[in-house]
Design an enzyme around this catalytic site. Sequence first.
Site, PDB file in Angstrom:
ATOM      1  N   TRP A  67       5.310  -4.330   8.225  1.00  0.00           N
ATOM      2  CA  TRP A  67       4.466  -5.510   8.318  1.00  0.00           C
ATOM      3  C   TRP A  67       4.925  -6.525   7.282  1.00  0.00           C
ATOM      4  O   TRP A  67       5.603  -6.180   6.315  1.00  0.00           O
ATOM      5  CB  TRP A  67       3.008  -5.149   8.164  1.00  0.00           C
ATOM      6  CG  TRP A  67       2.469  -5.013   6.782  1.00  0.00           C
ATOM      7  CD1 TRP A  67       2.625  -3.952   5.946  1.00  0.00           C
ATOM      8  CD2 TRP A  67       1.665  -5.965   6.091  1.00  0.00           C
ATOM      9  NE1 TRP A  67       1.967  -4.175   4.774  1.00  0.00           N
ATOM     10  CE2 TRP A  67       1.372  -5.405   4.836  1.00  0.00           C
ATOM     11  CE3 TRP A  67       1.168  -7.219   6.413  1.00  0.00           C
ATOM     12  CZ2 TRP A  67       0.581  -6.068   3.899  1.00  0.00           C
ATOM     13  CZ3 TRP A  67       0.386  -7.873   5.486  1.00  0.00           C
ATOM     14  CH2 TRP A  67       0.097  -7.302   4.240  1.00  0.00           C
ATOM     15  N   ASN A  97      -1.291  -2.771   6.381  1.00  0.00           N
ATOM     16  CA  ASN A  97      -0.584  -1.894   5.438  1.00  0.00           C
ATOM     17  C   ASN A  97      -1.098  -0.460   5.452  1.00  0.00           C
ATOM     18  O   ASN A  97      -0.669   0.352   4.636  1.00  0.00           O
ATOM     19  CB  ASN A  97      -0.628  -2.479   4.020  1.00  0.00           C
ATOM     20  CG  ASN A  97      -2.026  -2.481   3.421  1.00  0.00           C
ATOM     21  OD1 ASN A  97      -2.935  -1.846   3.937  1.00  0.00           O
ATOM     22  ND2 ASN A  97      -2.204  -3.201   2.319  1.00  0.00           N
ATOM     23  N   ASP A  98      -2.022  -0.118   6.349  1.00  0.00           N
ATOM     24  CA  ASP A  98      -2.506   1.265   6.433  1.00  0.00           C
ATOM     25  C   ASP A  98      -1.548   2.174   7.188  1.00  0.00           C
ATOM     26  O   ASP A  98      -1.576   3.392   7.026  1.00  0.00           O
ATOM     27  CB  ASP A  98      -3.857   1.312   7.169  1.00  0.00           C
ATOM     28  CG  ASP A  98      -5.003   0.856   6.290  1.00  0.00           C
ATOM     29  OD1 ASP A  98      -4.924   1.051   5.071  1.00  0.00           O
ATOM     30  OD2 ASP A  98      -5.972   0.297   6.835  1.00  0.00           O
ATOM     31  N   ASP A 112       0.861  -1.187   0.000  1.00  0.00           N
ATOM     32  CA  ASP A 112       0.000   0.000   0.000  1.00  0.00           C
ATOM     33  C   ASP A 112       0.894   1.232   0.000  1.00  0.00           C
ATOM     34  O   ASP A 112       1.487   1.568   1.020  1.00  0.00           O
ATOM     35  CB  ASP A 112      -0.895   0.008   1.238  1.00  0.00           C
ATOM     36  CG  ASP A 112      -1.903   1.151   1.201  1.00  0.00           C
ATOM     37  OD1 ASP A 112      -1.963   1.856   0.171  1.00  0.00           O
ATOM     38  OD2 ASP A 112      -2.625   1.328   2.189  1.00  0.00           O
ATOM     39  N   ASP A 135       9.021   0.612   4.237  1.00  0.00           N
ATOM     40  CA  ASP A 135       8.858   1.939   3.661  1.00  0.00           C
ATOM     41  C   ASP A 135      10.201   2.658   3.577  1.00  0.00           C
ATOM     42  O   ASP A 135      11.116   2.399   4.365  1.00  0.00           O
ATOM     43  CB  ASP A 135       7.903   2.776   4.525  1.00  0.00           C
ATOM     44  CG  ASP A 135       6.455   2.347   4.365  1.00  0.00           C
ATOM     45  OD1 ASP A 135       6.150   1.640   3.376  1.00  0.00           O
ATOM     46  OD2 ASP A 135       5.628   2.722   5.219  1.00  0.00           O
TER      47      ASP A 135
END
Lengths: 179, 383
Positions: A106, A153-154, A81, A125
Amino acid sequence: MNWLDKLTERSTRNIAQRSSRRGFLGLLGATLAGTAGLPLLPVARASSAGAGPEVPPQSTGNPDDPGDPTQCDYWRYCGIDGFLCSCCGGTQNSCPPGTEMSPLTWVGTCRNPADGLNYVISYNDCCGKSSCGRCICNRNEDDRPVYRPAANNDIDWCIGTTTNVYNCSTAVILGLATE
Amino acid sequence: MKTLTTCIALLALAVIPARAEFEPEPVGIVEGIDANYPPHWIMVRDFSFFHMLEGKVLVIDPLGETLGDQYKGMMTASFIAGYARSASRNEMYVIEGFFSRGGRGGERTEVVAIYDPATLNVTAEVEIPPKRITGMPKSMMNSLIGGDRFLGVYNFTPAQSVSIVDLQTRAFVGEVNTPGCGFVIPNGERSFTSICSNGSLLTSHLNEDGTLKDTTKTDILFDPQNDPIFETPAILDGVAYFPTFSGQILPLDVSGETVSAGATWSLATNDEEATWRPGGMNLIMVDSAGVGYVLMHPEGGEGTHKNGGGEVWVYDFAAGERKARIELKNWGLSLGHSGTGDQRYMFVTNPDMAIDMYSLPDGEYIKTLNTGAVTPFMVEGAQ
């Protein structure tokens, strides 16, 4: 599936008309990606190219790692995401210059079509520069709510880094998944 | 021809000052707004996903006929900001973050900015720990607790806690640790509940000054892996209705100091609807008349829980009964509502990031609002 075909057609047309409206692509990607057997590609391609449909596809160069890492349907991205680092100066498993890879993230599981095996993917990230803004991609296989952070993934995973500012996302293979 | 035009223009300039009634317009006027926003107005939360430090909360009159009538003003909302409003104080709160070096980071500062609705000016700022969770927004990432006395802000570092702000004294009270649990669901007189990763719920009870008094924890109430509840419920008459990924509703009584679960029931009403699933961002809500709504999509399954939907199903949540199905004009990704009585409206953020407006409860399409928001993931009533 008529509603989906219609949505895809209309949205692709809108992408061409309004490049500044890319915000919806990830959400639309989610709409499409979760539906097995449906053509995610028209939208994903439009999202990823940024420079128009004439941009040719690229590959990893490794037949055991098939697909185009600048496209949302690349096999490793089944739970990603964010903005794909492959479009932002990095690769599917490395960060763009001048950014910092988050040590925390994650972990999901994706099936590699080359060998049919499931691999553990770490969605690290890249941090320290503002949003890349290219190739947004949202797929949610194995994603669970935020209160299950190791499976979500938020969350902005620019945590444990010098800064929380988010730039893009990678998908690093950690190993084979065991049942 | 050019010479003639120039002559006419000069003549006009010469004539205008000679008109006795002419008065220059004053410079420096700034508009205000009546502090009591009508109930049908909406707050459009633009998270500016492509430029996260430049988010906004827009004040919009959706019934305005012209662009000028619709757009009343805005608040800045930096770095995937939270938002809340106190009805009793009639003030608004933007929970936002700043970096000393902007897009390349630097020192992070987090504040609760308190806004005056009449001027849209910041009247006070309360600094909180720079631990606020950021990412895709969920409505229960911050909530008012104890009436409108305290504001709780969900922290994630990844250690989880809640920052408590006293809105009466406009001061940071402290952090309440919520190990293994997240979110701020207000319950009882002065408590809040967090959802835990194992499927239980942790309730933190506050003292009168906002410090932690004690905690209680439920048994495991749901399966967080195979059929998790979404993070955001619809709350009606002291019951929080949580949808699950598979399409069940888990009612949680949050009226008292401790929470308890009721019996689950299914959103689907027959076998043909068995593959329909709830999905989206803000996917469940209750309007001011107590009618419930859920955003639904067909052929759901693993990974479709953020897909949004083509229909909104209408419920009497308390009775567990579906009343109607609304077919949306455009695919929907997130729901919001405003208004009272016969003037109730639903707002659906569509894939083009425009906002479709419908009347409630019948679901008649009215119009599409183009507010200028780039990613209006949430729309809330102004009251």
